[in-house]
Each structure stands twice: as C-alpha cells, then as structure tokens.
Design an enzyme around this catalytic site. Sequence first.
Site, PDB file in Angstrom:
ATOM      1  N   SER A 271       0.677  -1.203   0.088  1.00 59.58           N
ATOM      2  CA  SER A 271      -0.005   0.090   0.191  1.00 59.58           C
ATOM      3  C   SER A 271       0.847   1.104   0.021  1.00 59.58           C
ATOM      4  O   SER A 271       1.828   1.481  -0.995  1.00 59.58           O
ATOM      5  CB  SER A 271      -0.946  -0.123   1.141  1.00 59.58           C
ATOM      6  OG  SER A 271      -2.049   0.706   1.038  1.00 59.58           O
TER       7      SER A 271
ATOM      8  N   HIS B  25      -7.796  -5.553   0.246  1.00 61.52           N
ATOM      9  CA  HIS B  25      -6.572  -4.762   0.345  1.00 61.52           C
ATOM     10  C   HIS B  25      -5.959  -5.391   1.832  1.00 61.52           C
ATOM     11  O   HIS B  25      -6.323  -5.212   2.793  1.00 61.52           O
ATOM     12  CB  HIS B  25      -6.840  -3.463   0.837  1.00 61.52           C
ATOM     13  CG  HIS B  25      -5.710  -2.407   0.739  1.00 61.52           C
ATOM     14  ND1 HIS B  25      -4.793  -2.179  -0.488  1.00 61.52           N
ATOM     15  CD2 HIS B  25      -5.158  -1.721   1.726  1.00 61.52           C
ATOM     16  CE1 HIS B  25      -3.991  -1.163   0.015  1.00 61.52           C
ATOM     17  NE2 HIS B  25      -4.280  -1.049   1.054  1.00 61.52           N
TER      18      HIS B  25
HETATM   19  C1  GTR Z   1      -5.592   4.488   1.657  1.00 60.49           C
HETATM   20  C2  GTR Z   1      -4.685   5.375   0.815  1.00 60.49           C
HETATM   21  C3  GTR Z   1      -3.779   4.385  -0.221  1.00 60.49           C
HETATM   22  C4  GTR Z   1      -3.075   3.426   0.448  1.00 60.49           C
HETATM   23  C5  GTR Z   1      -3.830   2.804   1.657  1.00 60.49           C
HETATM   24  C6  GTR Z   1      -2.727   2.256   2.552  1.00 60.49           C
HETATM   25  O1  GTR Z   1      -6.081   5.400   2.775  1.00 60.49           O
HETATM   26  O2  GTR Z   1      -5.892   5.846   0.172  1.00 60.49           O
HETATM   27  O3  GTR Z   1      -3.529   5.182  -0.984  1.00 60.49           O
HETATM   28  O4  GTR Z   1      -1.943   3.834   0.429  1.00 60.49           O
HETATM   29  O5  GTR Z   1      -4.428   3.653   2.397  1.00 60.49           O
HETATM   30  O6  GTR Z   1      -1.833   2.592   2.880  1.00 60.49           O
HETATM   31  O7  GTR Z   1      -3.432   1.148   3.228  1.00 60.49           O
END
Ligand code: GTR
Length: 398
Positions: free
Chosen positions: A238, A379
């Site tokens: 991420s 995610h």
């Molecule tokens: C979210 C962000 C993403 C990603 C994610 C993470 O809030 O929008 O760009 O970086 O976090 O790091 O889990």
Amino acid sequence: SLLAGHAQEADEANYDESKIPPYTLPALLKTANGREVTTVQQWEQTRRPELLSIFTEQVYGKMPADKVDVSYKKLDDNHSAVNGSATRKQIEITFSHNGVERKALLLMYLPNHVKTKAPVFLHFNFQGNQTISSDPDIIPSQHSDRPRGNQASRWPVEKIIDAGYGLATVHYFDFFPDSKDRYAESILALFGYQSEGDIPADGGQAIAAWAWGYSRVMDYLETDWQVDASKIILMGHSRLGKTSLWAGATDPRFAIVVSNESGCGGAALSRRQVGETVNRINHVFPHWFCKNFRQYNKKEDELPIDQHELLALIAPRPLYVASAEEDRWSDPKGEFLSTAYAGEVYKLYGMKGLETTTMPAVNTPIMNRVAYHNRTGVHDVTDFDWENYIEFADKWLK
Ligand code: GTR
C-alpha cells in the site's frame, strides 16, 4: 484508522471503465527532446536519468544529500528464536545531524539452516515491530502501543525462514510518523525541517523519508555478516508499496522490488483516475508526496510522467507488482497495465516483461523478469502473496 483505505472512498470515485477519460500516456522510450530510445545505453545514459529527475522534482521529492552520522547498537542476538529455526537480531540505529537525533529499531529473523549469508526480505511494518509476531522478546517500537502479534497474519515468519530467507522490518513511523502534524518527530528534523512550511516545493516528505529509511536499513544490512546484501528483496504494501517502488528506483542496491497493492502514486496509472486520484491523495495525505505533485490535482493529463515509467526505473532488476480483486481503490487494472507497459524497458535488456496486455485470471500469476498477480480478496498481505514472492525470489536469486 490510518489503514482504512475503504472508508476514504469518495462518493465521486470512478470504477467504471467506460467513464475513464481518454488519455495518452507519455512515451516511455522517447527522450525529452524527442529521440527514440532503442538501446540500453540510451536508456541508462539519457532517458532513465531524465525520468528519475522528473519523479524526484514533481512527485516524490528530493532528500537533502547531507551525510548523517549513523551508529548501530545490537540490543538482541538470539539463536533460538522461532522454535530454534532462526536467529533474532534487534538493532537500534541512531541518526544524528545538526544536533538532532532520531532512532529506528530494526528487527530481523535469519534462517539458522542457511550456513552462508542469507537473502533477506526487507518489509517495513505499519503498527510496530511487536505486532508482526507473538514472540514475547520483540522490543516494542517507540511510536506504537499496539498489541503483540496484532498483524501476524501478514507476516508468515516461519514460512519465510523455512524457505531460506531472512526477514528485516522497522516500524515506518520511526522515519516519519504518518501524519501531517508530525514532521518535527520525523527524520526530516535532522535536516532542519520542523513542519510542512519548511519544506521546499520539490522537497521530499513522508514517502521520501520512508524510502530514505529503506536505504539506511540497506546500509546496515551491508555490514551484517549473516546477510547477503546483494540479495535483498524490497517489499512494501500500500503506501509502503509506493515507497518500495520509489526506494527501488532511487537505490539500485535492492535486488528485487515488490509492490503489494500500491495503487495511486504507486503502480497504478494516474491518468485512468480509477478509485483513488491524484487530487484525492494529495488532499487526504498532504504529507506524502512533494508539494509540486499538487499541481496535477485534477490535471492528470499534464503530468510529465505516468507510473509505468516509475516501474521501468526498476529495470533490469526483477519486479513484482500485485493487486487484489476487491481492492478497487488501488485500481488493479491500472496496476496491471502500467506493469505491462514497463516491460518495454526490460525488452531493451533482452528480458521478458509480462508479454501481454490482457489481464490474467485471478490467482494466476505471470512470472517473468516482471511479474504480476491479481488475487481474490481485499486490501491486505496474505500467504498467497508471500508464497508467490518467495517463488519469484527463488527464481531469480537461487
Ligand atoms: C489509503 C490510501 C491508499 C493506500 C492505503 C494504505 O487510505 O488512500 O493510497 O496507501 O491507504 O496505505 O493502506
């Protein structure tokens, strides 16, 4: 929470392929003055440096070149960790410059059955070293009071050790506590920066600071007799996936680079504007990219680069980009396409990129010099991801 990407999905975010505005990507293999790049030499001498300086000045920001004093203190060296299969080392790294001091705590597990220097996965953690495992002897990270083992599902330590790899991790807050109000606690304070206002328009902020941290850990790994520093697999998830790509682009010592669901400002093409956009990310996380990047809010077409060109900066080193089907915020298709397009540079080296612009079925990795998968699920970092990164590392390092 900081990690709840989904909660930030803006109502206006687009996920509909038919609503993507028409776009033309900047040509990867054409120099600023319009010359076609057809050889490795032209790539390395002209085009690559050109792209690297655009990404530095317009996207991620420069780090001051000052040489910082560094010292290492071994706090732990235990040969009977992980049921006797690993050596656990904990190293306190102290940085000092201009009368300011900052510390980072490095946690490592190294495979006891590997009698030579071991290849190592370097992967920063989000919640503190103590959260990666229930091992009671992990020293808690300074900026975290999260419970032990909290994130253990993302860190299959035994699997990594059994496969013959070491693991090295630092809580990313040690380099920049991930908040727009915490510059003064970050390593940027070593260079005299206390707040956003002190940073020049092309100055590095959190992502550049974390990438700097990855390089400083590499400096340490080069000194450790149990580590094969020529075989470090740099991995990030991420926001740390964005960071691993940037660190891999700026520091050629990393042998393999892995981006797990890095999304906007990482592997995903900005011009598609699917899920998270440049405007959104610069508003929600003003401390991540350099201030110049904000010029492209809602103006993706004016970006002098797109993210396939970042991925190409990793060439000719092995590169693995991974997405997750339900992580639409990171735009899996946009991550796939940029990875496919980056293959043009690998081809100059006579190496195989993805060799297709058709997205593979879920859970079906493509594994050439460039690799990609889109796994089922949300995610996260899962065993499926790790198993494939290990297979990829075996393919190129063993
Ligand atoms: C979210 C962000 C993403 C990603 C994610 C993470 O809030 O929008 O760009 O970086 O976090 O790091 O889990």
